[in-house]
Structure formats: C-alpha cells, structure tokens
Design an enzyme around this catalytic site. Structure first.
Site, PDB file in Angstrom:
ATOM      1  N   SER C  46       0.768  -1.178   0.109  1.00 38.62           N
ATOM      2  CA  SER C  46      -0.010  -0.064   0.087  1.00 38.62           C
ATOM      3  C   SER C  46       1.009   1.291   0.072  1.00 38.62           C
ATOM      4  CB  SER C  46      -0.859  -0.140   1.353  1.00 38.62           C
ATOM      5  OG  SER C  46      -2.007   1.215   1.278  1.00 38.62           O
ATOM      6  N   GLU C  47       0.768   2.000  -0.994  1.00 39.99           N
ATOM      7  CA  GLU C  47       1.726   3.174  -1.249  1.00 39.99           C
ATOM      8  C   GLU C  47       1.957   4.332  -0.228  1.00 39.99           C
ATOM      9  OE1 GLU C  47      -0.854   2.511  -3.050  1.00 39.99           O
ATOM     10  OE2 GLU C  47      -1.558   4.181  -4.127  1.00 39.99           O
ATOM     11  N   ASN C  48       0.858   4.023   0.888  1.00 40.48           N
ATOM     12  CA  ASN C  48       1.123   5.158   2.222  1.00 40.48           C
ATOM     13  C   ASN C  48       2.034   4.334   3.028  1.00 40.48           C
ATOM     14  OD1 ASN C  48      -1.090   3.193   2.579  1.00 40.48           O
ATOM     15  ND2 ASN C  48      -1.209   4.328   4.452  1.00 40.48           N
TER      16      ASN C  48
END
Lengths: 220, 233, 220, 233
Positions: C46-48
């Site tokens: 998840s890119e966060n």
C-alpha cells in the site's frame, strides 16, 4: 613556539555553542571533542551513521558494530541516533550540520581547500571530505601553519588537487586564527600566545589582512 | 515465497565472471563476511566491486584482492590495504574513487528508480571532469548517475524468511542502500527469524528488496582500530 | 452478461504467482485480495507505507494509525513492514513491485491510460497513479469494457487527460482478457463465460487482434 | 540544547502570514492535530500548505480552509473535501496537484540537499508541461525540483528532548520526509521522553532535523473510512 595540536583543539572548542551539531575530521579535529565546555550539549556527527557520538569505550564496552568514520571503536551518548550513510550525507548536504572541522594540506586565500591527494604518491581516496566541504554551513580548518619543510600552507592558490572551492570560513593553526574573507584574503583574527604578527606574516604566502591590534588567543 | 538458501555458497552460486557486485560495510564494520569468503572459494574472476572501502590485506575485500579476483574497484577510501596499493600501481587493478556521499547517494538512487540527480560534492575539483555542471539557486552542482549492481551483498543483524532486515548500530552504513540497488540482493544475517518476529516499525530494509537470505556463521567482526578510554576519562 | 466485479477480480487473481509483491488500486483491484489462491504468499503493497497489508481489522483491532492508501482501516500480516511515502514510491519507481492492478476510465491501443481527471468536472488529484503507471513492471487494468453510456473504453487514443503513456500490459474487463501489444493493438486472449468474440469486437473501438480460437475464461 | 516548547501555540507563535508550511500525514492519519488547531487559533493568513491531502471538511487542513487561511495548496489528492472544491471552483484557492511519489520525493530531496532529480512519473501527461524532459537508458524522465518549506509540522508517536522521533505504523507516511525539509521543523508527539529512552537503532527522524518539540494533547485521531471484516472472513 606556537600551539601544539591540543592547543589548536582547545581554541577550536571555543567556537562551539550549545546545541550545535558538529562533524570532526580525523586528526586534530577529533581532539576538539575533549574540550567541549562544561554544561554544553554538542551533538557529534560521524558520517558513517552516528549522531551523538560519545567517547572511546572502556575495554569492556568495545563493540565491533560501533565505530566512527575513522574506523575507531566509539560509544553513543543517551539521545544519540544511528542511520545509514545515504541519510548521513543527506543531512550533511542539506546543511543540517552546523560546523565541520577538518584538516588540510593547503588552503587558498579564496577558501579553496586541498586535503585528499598528492599526485605521484599513493592516492587513498577522498572519503567524505568532498561532500563535507561542498555542503557544510561553516567550515573550520585545523592545521599547522606550515608544512614539515617550513613552507606556508596558506597560499594564493592551492597547488595540490582541490577537495572543494571557496568553502573554508576560518583557519585555526598553531600560529593564528584567520578568517577567509568573502572577497578573498586571510584576515588575521588572533595570534597564538607568544607569536608575533611578523612571524605570521612571514609564514603566510596568501594575501594577509591585518587590521588594528591583533589580540592574543586566550587558551587555558 | 522461498528466499532462504542454505549458506553463502548456495547464495552466490550463480555469480558469473565479470559480474558487478556491491558489498555493504564501512571499513570492516558490517561487511558480508560469509559472502566474501564464498566468493573467494568459488574463485569467480574479473569482478567489479563497489564498496566504500577495500578491506585490509587479509580480511574483507582484501581477501579477493589477494586472489586477484577483482578487476575494478569503486570506493571512496582505500587507504588501509597495501596489496591494493601494489595492484593499483602495477596497473593490475582499475580504481574509480568516488566521494563518499556521492557514492552512497548514487547507490540509494538506484534503489529509488531515480536515474540521475545533482550534488555539489566535487564541483571545482578533478572529480567534476567530464560531468555536467549546473547551477541551482546560484550554487554549482554536478549531475551524477544512479549506481546499480548485478549482485548486492549485505550483512544484517536479524532477518526474517521474507527478507526483512534489521541492522545494529553503525553496521547499517552503506548496507541499507546497497540492499536496494542489486538486481539480485543477497542478505546474510546473524539471526534468521520467522516472519512476525521483527517489529514492522523497526525494519530497516523491507523484504521486497531481498531475493536470497541465509543464516551466516562464524562471524569474526574484526576491529580495525581498537580505541579505548582510560577509566579516569 | 459478462463478469461482475467479483468475476473480474477472480480472473485477475489467476495472474498471481507465489512470492509476488502486488499493489492493488481502489475499487475492483482491491477485491483481488479476496481471491489469492490457497498456499500462495502474496505481499500486498500500500503506497502510504505498508508491505504485507492484511485484511480489514475485526472491530476490536481497528487502529487509526493503520490505514491503507484508500484511507481504510486495515491490518498488517506477520512479516509485514512499515515505511514512509518516499521509500514507498522509491520501491515502486525502482520496479520492485511485480504487479500493479488499477482501474481506468480509458485505455488506448498503445497502452496509454487515463484514470484521474475529467475536464470540467471536479479534479480530485492523481494521487499515486502517475507514479505507479510510469514505473510498474507489469500493469493490469481492471475495468468494465464500456462506460455507463455503453461506449467502448478501449480506444485508438485516449480522449481524457492521460495518467501515463505506453504502460498498460493487460486488461481484464467484464467481457474479456486482452493484451496490449508492444507494436500497438489489443490482442484478445480470453472471452468471459458466455460472451462472443462478436460482442467483444462490437464493444472495442481500438484495434482488436483476434488470432485463432479464443478460449473462454475459467472462473470458478 | 533547548528544543522543548510548552505547547502548539508556543511552537507556531512566529509563523507569519504568507508562510509556506508542510504538514505530515496521509488523509487524517498521523496529521499534526495540535499544530493545525493552533494555526487556526492564531489566524495566520495566506498560507501555502504542502501536504498530501487537504483534510476533510471539519478536520485536518479542512479547518484552515474553513477559516480561509490557505491561499495555495500543494497536494496529490484532495477528493474528500467539499469546502475545498467550492473554494477551488470560485477561484479563492490556488491548487498545485503533484503526483504522490513526485511530491514525496521532492520533499525528501529537500532534506537531502539535492536540488533536482529525474523521475518518470507524469511523462507524456499534462504534468510534464513546461518541465525539462530527458532520456536515460531509453526511458523518458522529467526533471523535478526539491520542495522546501519555511515551517514543517509533523506528529510522531514518541520523541525525546533532543528531537529524535519514532513513528507508529502508517503514521510515518510523508512525516519523516517533511520533518527534514523545513527551515524550522516542529514536532508534536504523543509521548515526550528523555534522551536515551528511544533505541538509537529505531529512530525514524534524528533530532538534527527537529527544531522544536512538544507534548501534544487531546488527540482525536479521526478515522476517515472505518472498514471492518466480518468474523467469518
């Protein structure tokens, strides 16, 4: 006789202010850590990945996983931090380190520094010196005023391959404290105890600026 | 997800002659001792080695210099190695000296997919020869390229089967960046643990970067400069 | 009738291989996580800042400090890792993520994708989509073959502002699986159950390549 | 070394009108709640705010939008905020939308002293308008600049008096990079501890980047999308 290496280190320690982040190079600069004024918190940075470097360990605390940039076994103070080399040079490059103290073979009157290579002799590599001098907010050079042959190391222009250009702000030598002026030239700030302006003039090949009475350093 | 291999020999079995290899460590601190020993055993030749230093005469990368397995060395400081000096002066060894921060950042950028960036280090010096120079906010910078490797080899303190790595104290140095810059990244660890044993907030290198991992053995952890303080000080 | 969104997700799940690192976009792509084949370890990014994203939490395990890129509360699996956004996009940009699945408003026959902006309507921002499509090794688009008006979303050229160029490798729609050929054109790979080649042809405005017998997907 | 300040109001007391402020957080996760509330109380105006998102209507940066304190917003995604939409469409608010990875990396580079770098994100799109395009290894990239701020504000889980910070789970997001990109960096922490209480191997932001730190209060930690699984799944 001018200052010995301990005297140079003591004089440089007078430049420290509480809360400073400081990178000390190998040699005389390392000695500065021994003269941090009482009550001052100075955070020493070692470019292999330490903030808050402490003194050498006692024998029982030696840890091969904890060395400084000079590859010596060291300690870390409470409140210190470890990080990687990329991060370390990131903070150096971003100007987060308040003061860098390093040695030099030559400094020119416009603030160029040469301290990594002597052509024809072995080249060991520049290590982190080029990164440090290209980015540090404030660079103090700690060195002898002359080389072993008695020749001035403060020159109109460096003769050795450069480490960086127009970066040195101040020089603390065995004979004097000098500032490199933005417009070029070494401005004499202080004399070492017992050293005359005349001797400093004789041993400074680059342009020397002397204004008014030059006070003697107070080293205890 | 099968990243665990039996040992260093298995991990480096497919390293060919002429490979470019990055090795973690600063001086002798945190070097991948097992991988280096295995490379010496395998006898793979004409290596290009990228590492901050070149070891000492009989330890670290010095071992691969003794056996003449290194064709080219990229480093920032190589001052602790007499055999290195001999091979360099005799022309047996090719050397590319790179400012330490530039070296660290070029490796880091490879792991970030950034092909080029600007740094002030070396501007106005011989390091700038042939490089693009550019001003930003009235300061001069050199353009430097990301530095990749066929194989990256690092030693971590702990690692899990998914390749997550945790380093101890100053062993992190170049290793975290190097771990991310290899086409194949090999990690040797002092303690191989199960997934879930490492706190996900404390992982220094996420497993996505690590292709092979093994439990190392017989770590010597040689000290280059043993400095102590007197009890009084 | 073609596949519903669950069917599309099931078909995309067939692309997974053990050990893959996968980034799933918002919408249909997120559903793919529900159909990971038994015994396979897939690490969801998840890119966060998560690798090893797990399912939604049970009520008692909800943690406001743990969300995914869609701002939903999630969990992390044993062996997962947290990191910051810069690191996250570093691994994306360096091609470390094996597969990216995302939705699209339009895909062109040369692999361009438009999925972030409709001029004249509200612009919410591209989030991480431009970074993902510019760098991912393998991009699968999950979408309906036509828009609500019945118009083809597989076009000779995108009409909406682009998110990225020449990046889409495969499309899984409610009607078909199609590959984007390096030389341009949609190559029909599979038909959804009960869907004819004729229907796919009618609903594909971009160049469609049909070679030999086109098998029907096997979705269980 | 005196970095500890009493509270958010003291920490942001010298933020002037027209300042550029970076704020950590992703959505509402890990935002500097205390600093935002203090900025609203102070009523400082015409701010340029750099943050991945713009909060929701009545929380996070949405609070400063309601009070019209923000002149310009730089973000990657602003889709959860009706007041934002209204101000944008009416021309009251200037907006610069930046791809999320480019935004994160531009901020990161500021903290690394790298003035410019190349990234492929946005090549061939309207984001590339006016930007330098350059090929490396046959792939096209855009040149992007480092992004600095007058003030950087982050919330960490724990921090010590020297400014060392540790984050929890996905609150790290943009905060670690933002903490390094401020001329003045302000950290609010859930737990202010003494130097030595944080493991030096686990520090996410070293104190050198942090100028002011305070113990935050009354954290709401609002959840944007509360998603749960049924017991059976």
């Amino acid at each position: 006789m001018g200052l010995d290496k301990y005297g140079i280190a003591k004089r440089i320690a007078q430049e420290l202010q509480d809360g400073m982040y400081v990178n000390l190079g190998i040699g005389i600069p390392t000695l500065v850590a021994n003269y941090i004024p009482e009550g001052m918190t100075i955070m020493l940075q070692s470019e292999n990945g330490i903030l808050g470097m402490g003194p050498y360990p006692v024998e029982s605390a030696i840890d091969p996983d904890l060395i400084n940039a000079g590859k010596e076994t060291v300690t870390v103070i409470p409140g210190g931090a470890f990080f990687d080399s990329a991060e370390s040079f990131g903070m150096i490059r971003a100007g987060k380190v308040d003061l860098t103290v390093l040695g030099a073979m030559e400094v020119s009157e416009n603030g160029d520094i040469a301290n990594w290579k002597i052509p024809g002799k072995m080249v060991k590599g520049m290590g982190g010196a080029m990164d440090l001098v290209a980015s540090a907010k404030n660079i103090i050079v700690a060195m002898m005023h002359t080389n072993p042959k008695g020749e001035s190391k403060l020159l109109p222009a460096c003769t050795l391959p450069l480490t960086g250009v127009k970066c040195v702000k101040r020089i603390v030598s065995d004979l004097a404290v000098l500032d490199v002026l933005p417009e070029g030239g070494f401005k004499l700030i202080e004399r070492a105890p017992g050293i005359t302006v005349e001797e400093i003039r004789n041993k400074t090949l680059g342009k020397l600026m002397i204004e008014g009475e030059i006070p003697e350093m107070s080293i205890n | 997800m099968q990243k665990v291999v039996a040992n260093a020999d298995a991990a480096i079995a497919d390293v060919p002659d002429n490979a470019t290899i990055m090795l973690g460590g600063f001086g002798l601190c945190g070097i991948p001792e097992n991988c280096i020993a295995a490379l010496a055993r395998k006898g793979v030749k004409d290596l290009t080695c990228i590492s901050n230093n070149a070891g000492v005469d009989n330890f670290g990368l010095g071992l691969l210099l003794q056996t003449r397995q290194i064709k080219k060395m990229m480093a920032s400081y190589v001052g602790e190695n007499a055999e290195f000096e001999r091979q360099l002066l005799s022309g047996e060894l090719e050397v590319d000296l790179i400012p330490q921060g530039t070296l660290a950042t070029r490796i880091q950028m490879a792991g970030m997919g950034i092909p080029a960036f600007y740094t002030p280090a070396g501007y106005g010096t011989e390091i700038a020869n042939g490089k693009e120079v550019r001003a930003f906010n009235n300061k001069m910078y050199l353009m430097e390229y990301a530095l990749h490797a066929d194989f990256a080899m690092v030693k971590a303190w702990k690692g899990d089967r998914y390749g997550n790595l945790v380093f101890r104290k100053t062993t992190r140095n170049f290793s975290t960046s190097i771990a991310k810059a290899g086409t194949i990244t090999i990690a040797e660890v002092e303690h191989l643990v199960e997934p879930g044993e490492l706190d996900p907030d404390h992982i220094h290198v996420a497993g996505i970067y690590v292709h092979r991992i093994f439990q190392g053995t017989n770590y010597e952890k040689r000290i280059e400069k043993r400095t102590v303080r007197m009890n009084g000080k």
